[in-house]
Design an enzyme around this catalytic site. Structure first.
Site, PDB file in Angstrom:
ATOM      1  N   HIS A 477      43.560  41.347  34.733  1.00  0.00           N
ATOM      2  CA  HIS A 477      45.015  41.218  34.707  1.00  0.00           C
ATOM      3  C   HIS A 477      45.591  41.456  33.309  1.00  0.00           C
ATOM      4  O   HIS A 477      46.792  41.691  33.157  1.00  0.00           O
ATOM      5  CB  HIS A 477      45.453  39.840  35.243  1.00  0.00           C
ATOM      6  CG  HIS A 477      45.244  38.706  34.285  1.00  0.00           C
ATOM      7  ND1 HIS A 477      44.081  37.959  34.252  1.00  0.00           N
ATOM      8  CD2 HIS A 477      46.068  38.193  33.337  1.00  0.00           C
ATOM      9  CE1 HIS A 477      44.199  37.025  33.317  1.00  0.00           C
ATOM     10  NE2 HIS A 477      45.398  37.143  32.753  1.00  0.00           N
ATOM     11  N   ASP A 533      38.572  39.314  38.732  1.00  0.00           N
ATOM     12  CA  ASP A 533      39.421  39.502  37.552  1.00  0.00           C
ATOM     13  C   ASP A 533      38.548  39.886  36.350  1.00  0.00           C
ATOM     14  O   ASP A 533      38.271  39.077  35.459  1.00  0.00           O
ATOM     15  CB  ASP A 533      40.201  38.215  37.269  1.00  0.00           C
ATOM     16  CG  ASP A 533      41.287  38.415  36.224  1.00  0.00           C
ATOM     17  OD1 ASP A 533      41.594  39.576  35.913  1.00  0.00           O
ATOM     18  OD2 ASP A 533      41.815  37.402  35.727  1.00  0.00           O
ATOM     19  N   SER A 635      43.791  34.658  27.888  1.00  0.00           N
ATOM     20  CA  SER A 635      43.212  35.428  28.995  1.00  0.00           C
ATOM     21  C   SER A 635      42.311  36.545  28.473  1.00  0.00           C
ATOM     22  O   SER A 635      42.648  37.244  27.509  1.00  0.00           O
ATOM     23  CB  SER A 635      44.317  36.024  29.863  1.00  0.00           C
ATOM     24  OG  SER A 635      45.001  35.004  30.554  1.00  0.00           O
TER      25      SER A 635
END
Length: 690
Positions: A477, A533, A635
């Site tokens: 992402h 992911d 992230s």
């Protein structure tokens, strides 16, 4: 009158002596003054020597002649130091015999006195003479092998009856050259046979017959050519043909008869040194039709196998193992060919068998994998090469030693033909002292402490982990809306300054390929599904690994987690501001130790957008600790084990920061992509795109 008588007596000792003059101390015979000195030098003609004879010596005596002294030199080398008082007889026995130059050399004499003398001294006197040097008697290196004749200024050599003086004008040898060309049979013997052959001999016997014939030699059993006790030939018999030289032969065993030369032109040569009394040899020669030898070319065998072959016979030539046929300078992969015996006794065709050449091994041009001592690289059959890695940040995967095989391939000791690789030595940062403190609730990382953590700033702040010198891994992402070549990453630092592109020590990396996992669902506006992911980033060029930039290891497949297992999460994301209230983006890389929660705890997922429950799959795990967690902007960063504080190596990437509840809610539970589920995909993707 007495001085003249003495001089005549001295000159009578040498027939060729010539008086040249006198040398004496200043003021002689009335005595020399303090600080007196004399320097004298003369040289002899070629073939002559120069000598000094002292007839009087009366100087001040001192230890080591340090006060007054006479010093004599020959060609600049000190040969005598004299002082004190000596009678003539003592001078003749202890001093004068040594005051002689080398042939054609020079003598120098120096005299000096110091500042005072306790009594008067008359000094010294002597005469110097030129005399012929008798090379025949006094020079062991005159090199005359038989007779030496001295004359004034030189010498010459001569020989006994039956010998000739060689062109070097010193060596006596015999005239034993014979040309027997055209004879189909005859006898050849060493000079003076059966008496001893001459010293310094170089005898040559030439035999030549028609092209279709070969010469056969039959040696008598009585054979005596000088040999050393260890079997080396002092004197030697050699048989020379256009195709090569046979021998040397010596000792008491003659060459095997009949001796086939396989040639119509033969030169038989006997050489001897200057000593010995050996008898030599005798042989009978004759002609016969030519046959082809059993050897067509070296490093090969023939079939059918015979000692000799007649005209028209054909054989199959097979090169030895590790050798291939060379046809007119062109190496082939063939190991066999056919040859036919000709009337001339030659095989046609005759190709050489030469060693297989494996050539230089095919290794990458990055300079990391290197061949040891590549400047003198030998690449033929059975040659060996060794590999190593030029950088300490890589380790060799595979055998370090390869051998050139018979089929022209480099083969390792276990039979592998694939070249070894230099693999990044992952997960081993250089040692750092443990930090005192314990991202959210974390502490600042030291430079080089987490060298695999990379920073992504655009289009949004995030992290990635270096897993090789050209690949990084991050969360899908983070990069799902990024063009392939527009992503820039930063490594080799722990600061998050705004001018990272020019900041000293920072390594700037650009991507040329971004590969998102094919099962990751892209394009979701209100995302509540972070399954798969994970994404790979191929860098535009290989990075130079160093203490502040190193890859982390991938985990083993099916490693599994144990509830409560401890690891470390790091990132440049949000952290607590001063006072522990507001969350701010960190200006430094931080890390925190956290533990893995149970699957049941992880299934109790928070709502992160639009109050929709977020999907939890087997490709995820969650972790955290009281007051410690990953946060927004972290992230794509790593969760690795073991804990950084434990100092164990190597470290492996077990998770990628993926999603979680807002940090402001202080739930301290972050969700991570389980990397062990994607190891096969990572390796296969890298292999296809490298």
């Amino acid at each position: 009158m007495s001085h003249l008588s003495l001089l005549l007596l001295l000159l009578a000792h040498s027939t060729y002596s010539t008086l040249l003059g006198w040398v004496e101390s200043p003021g002689y015979p009335n005595g020399y003054s303090p600080h007196a000195s004399l320097n004298w030098s003369r040289c002899a003609p070629q073939g002559h020597t120069l000598s000094i004879r002292l007839v009087h010596l009366n100087l001040e005596d001192s230890q080591d002649c340090e006060n007054d002294a006479v010093k004599v030199y020959s060609n600049g080398n000190l040969i005598s130091v004299i002082c004190g008082e000596k009678e003539f007889k003592e001078l003749e026995s202890t001093v004068n015999p040594w005051l002689v130059s080398s042939p054609g050399g020079c003598l120098s004499l120096s005299f000096y006195s110091d500042y005072s003398n306790t009594k008067s001294h008359t000094g010294f006197r002597g005469f110097y003479t030129d005399q012929d040097f008798d090379e025949c008697q006094d020079d062991p290196d005159n090199r005359c092998t038989q007779f030496c004749h001295n004359f004034i200024g030189g010498y010459h050599c001569s020989c006994r009856h039956g010998y000739l003086l060689d062109t070097d004008k010193h060596t006596c040898t015999v005239n034993c050259a014979k040309d027997l060309s055209g004879l189909n049979s005859g006898e050849i013997s060493s000079p003076s046979w059966p008496a001893s052959y001459a010293e310094n001999a170089n005898c040559q016997y030439t035999l030549s017959v028609g092209d279709h014939l070969q010469l056969e030699l039959n040696f008598a059993e009585e054979f005596d050519v000088e040999q050393s006790p260890d079997g080396q030939c002092i004197d030697a018999l050699r048989i020379e043909t256009p195709s090569g030289t046979l021998g040397p032969f010596c000792g008491r065993t003659p060459p095997q008869s009949p001796f086939l030369t396989h040639s119509n032109h033969v030169l038989i040569r006997l050489t001897s040194d200057g000593y010995g009394a050996n008898k030599g040899f005798t042989l009978h020669f004759k002609t016969r039709d030519k046959v082809c030898p059993e050897v067509v070319t070296t490093h090969s065998t023939v079939a059918p196998q015979q000692q000799e072959y007649s005209q028209g016979q054909t054989v199959t030539v097979t090169c030895d193992l590790g050798y291939v046929v060379n046809t007119h300078g062109i190496k082939t992969l063939s190991t066999q060919y056919e040859a036919t015996c000709q009337s001339t006794g030659l095989w046609t065709p005759t190709y050489s068998c030469e060693p297989v050449n494996c050539g230089s091994p095919a290794i990458p041009e990055d300079g990391i994998l290197e061949v040891v001592a590549s400047e003198n690289l030998n690449t033929q059959y059975k040659d060996q090469i060794q590999f190593n890695c030029s950088s300490k940040y890589y380790r060799l995967e595979g055998d370090d030693s390869y051998t050139c095989s018979a089929n022209g391939e480099w083969v390792s000791s276990d039979g592998q033909v694939k070249m070894p690789k230099c693999i990044e030595d992952c997960g081993k940062p250089e040692k750092h002292p443990p930090s005192a403190g314990r991202i959210l609730g974390g502490q600042d990382a030291k430079l080089g402490e987490i060298p695999w953590h990379l920073l992504i700033r655009v289009p949004s702040r995030g992290g990635a982990s270096l897993i090789s010198d050209q690949w990084a891994v991050t969360a899908a992402h983070v990069v799902e809306n990024v063009e392939q070549t527009s992503l820039r990453l930063y490594g080799g630092m722990v600061i998050g300054a705004t001018n990272l592109d020019t900041f000293p020590g920072v390594v700037v990396m650009d991507s040329d390929r971004i590969i998102i996992h094919p099962d990751y669902i892209q394009g979701i506006t209100d995302r509540n599904n972070f399954d798969n992911d994970i994404a790979l980033i191929r860098l535009a060029s290989r990075v130079n690994l160093g203490p502040t930039l190193l890859p982390i290891c991938l985990p083993e497949v099916n490693t599994g987690f144990v509830e409560g297992e401890q690891g470390t999460v790091s990132g440049w994301g949000k952290t607590e501001g001063k006072g522990g209230t507001a969350l701010v983006t960190s200006g430094k890389l931080k890390y925190a130790p956290i533990g893995v929660y149970s699957t049941e705890e992880c299934k109790n997922t928070p709502n992160i957008e639009n109050n929709k429950p977020t999907v939890f799959t087997e490709n995820m795990f969650c972790a955290g600790a009281d007051g410690k967690d990953s946060c927004q902007k972290d992230s794509g960063g790593p969760f690795f084990v073991p804990m950084l504080a434990e100092g164990s190596e190597p470290y492996s990437l077990r998770g990628i920061v993926s999603w979680g509840p807002p940090c402001e809610e202080r739930q301290y539970k972050g969700y991570y992509t389980k990397v062990e589920n994607y190891v096969d995909w990572i390796k296969e993707t890298i292999e296809k795109n490298s």
